[in-house]
Design an enzyme around this catalytic site. Structure first.
Site, PDB file in Angstrom:
ATOM      1  N   HIS A   1       0.487   5.572   7.059  1.00  0.00           N
ATOM      2  CA  HIS A   1       0.859   6.274   5.757  1.00  0.00           C
ATOM      3  C   HIS A   1       0.829   6.834   5.430  1.00  0.00           C
ATOM      4  CE1 HIS A   1      -2.028   1.764   5.434  1.00  0.00           C
ATOM      5  NE2 HIS A   1      -1.607   1.830   4.393  1.00  0.00           N
TER       6      HIS A   1
ATOM      7  N   SER B   1       1.132  -1.356   0.583  1.00  0.00           N
ATOM      8  CA  SER B   1       0.302  -0.023  -0.157  1.00  0.00           C
ATOM      9  C   SER B   1       0.979   1.204  -0.068  1.00  0.00           C
ATOM     10  CB  SER B   1      -0.845   0.176   1.199  1.00  0.00           C
ATOM     11  OG  SER B   1      -0.408  -0.297   2.366  1.00  0.00           O
TER      12      SER B   1
ATOM     13  N   ASP C   1      -4.521   7.508  10.166  1.00  0.00           N
ATOM     14  CA  ASP C   1      -4.246   6.397  10.380  1.00  0.00           C
ATOM     15  C   ASP C   1      -3.379   5.703  11.176  1.00  0.00           C
ATOM     16  OD1 ASP C   1      -2.731   5.946   8.447  1.00  0.00           O
ATOM     17  OD2 ASP C   1      -3.559   4.365   7.360  1.00  0.00           O
TER      18      ASP C   1
END
Length: 217
Positions: A194, A42, A191
């Site tokens: 990231h 990701s 979060d």
């Protein structure tokens, strides 16, 4: 913890892999003098960002602005462990219009998130690097670092993986993908894991010279 997505069960991973491979194969390859394959999780895929804000498009933009005719093909899959990456690597390579001039290989964060044995991570990473070596495709490893909460023994075993493989296979190495961003709340999505768009800009700014050097061989 430096990792790439919430833990996923194996069924979720397989579904996401199939979706990502399908999406990747549908992306038209823009003709360019140089083709880079960004193969990762990701952090490469651009999780939580607009399509043009992720690592691959921003790296391509930086290289193009530096005068290089480069296409960066995004093959990042959120949730990918090194084992998942190994399973899809051949398919992704075979789906490209031509052999890439460089593969950026950035996996391992989700192995950390799951607490997988460093020996397993190393074996999977080595298998992928060997696949690329056997195809005569240059590779640049973008490393990860184990967080202190996993313990010194774990960290000592994990953190040597990328430098050791780079040395063994004479691959290029960017030691820590999140360099300059980790620990900076202003550069991280809510979060806590990231990079946000500004974080990606910092990563691209720092890694671009290494990518240019790797392309020169």
């Amino acid at each position: 913890m430096i990792a790439c997505s919430p833990a996923l069960d194996e069924n979720s991973i397989e579904v996401e892999e199939k979706q990502a491979v399908s999406e990747s194969s549908e992306q038209p390859d823009v003709e360019a003098e140089t083709l880079i394959l960004a193969f990762g999780d990701s952090l490469y895929a651009g999780y939580g960002l607009a399509p043009d804000e992720g690592f691959a498009p921003e790296l391509q933009k930086a290289l193009n602005e530096a005068g290089q005719d480069v296409k960066v093909h995004n093959a990042g899959v959120s949730g990918d462990t090194t084992a998942a990456g190994l399973r899809r690597m051949d398919f992704v390579l075979d789906s490209l219009s031509r052999k890439p001039d460089l593969v950026l290989l950035g996996l391992g964060g989700n192995d950390l998130l799951r607490g997988l044995k460093p020996s397993e991570t190393r074996a999977n990473m080595e298998a992928m690097v060997k696949k690329l070596s056997d195809r005569d495709i240059p590779v640049m490893l973008t490393g990860m670092l184990a967080p202190p909460n996993l313990g010194k023994e774990f960290s000592d075993q994990f953190n040597v993986i990328y430098p050791a493989l780079a040395k063994k296979y004479e691959a290029s190495l960017y030691p820590f993908f999140m360099d300059g961003v980790v620990g900076r709340t202003d550069l991280i999505l809510p979060d806590g894991i990231h990079p946000n768009a500004e974080g990606i800009d910092i990563i691209v700014e720092r890694i671009t010279p290494s990518v240019e050097s790797a392309l020169q061989g």
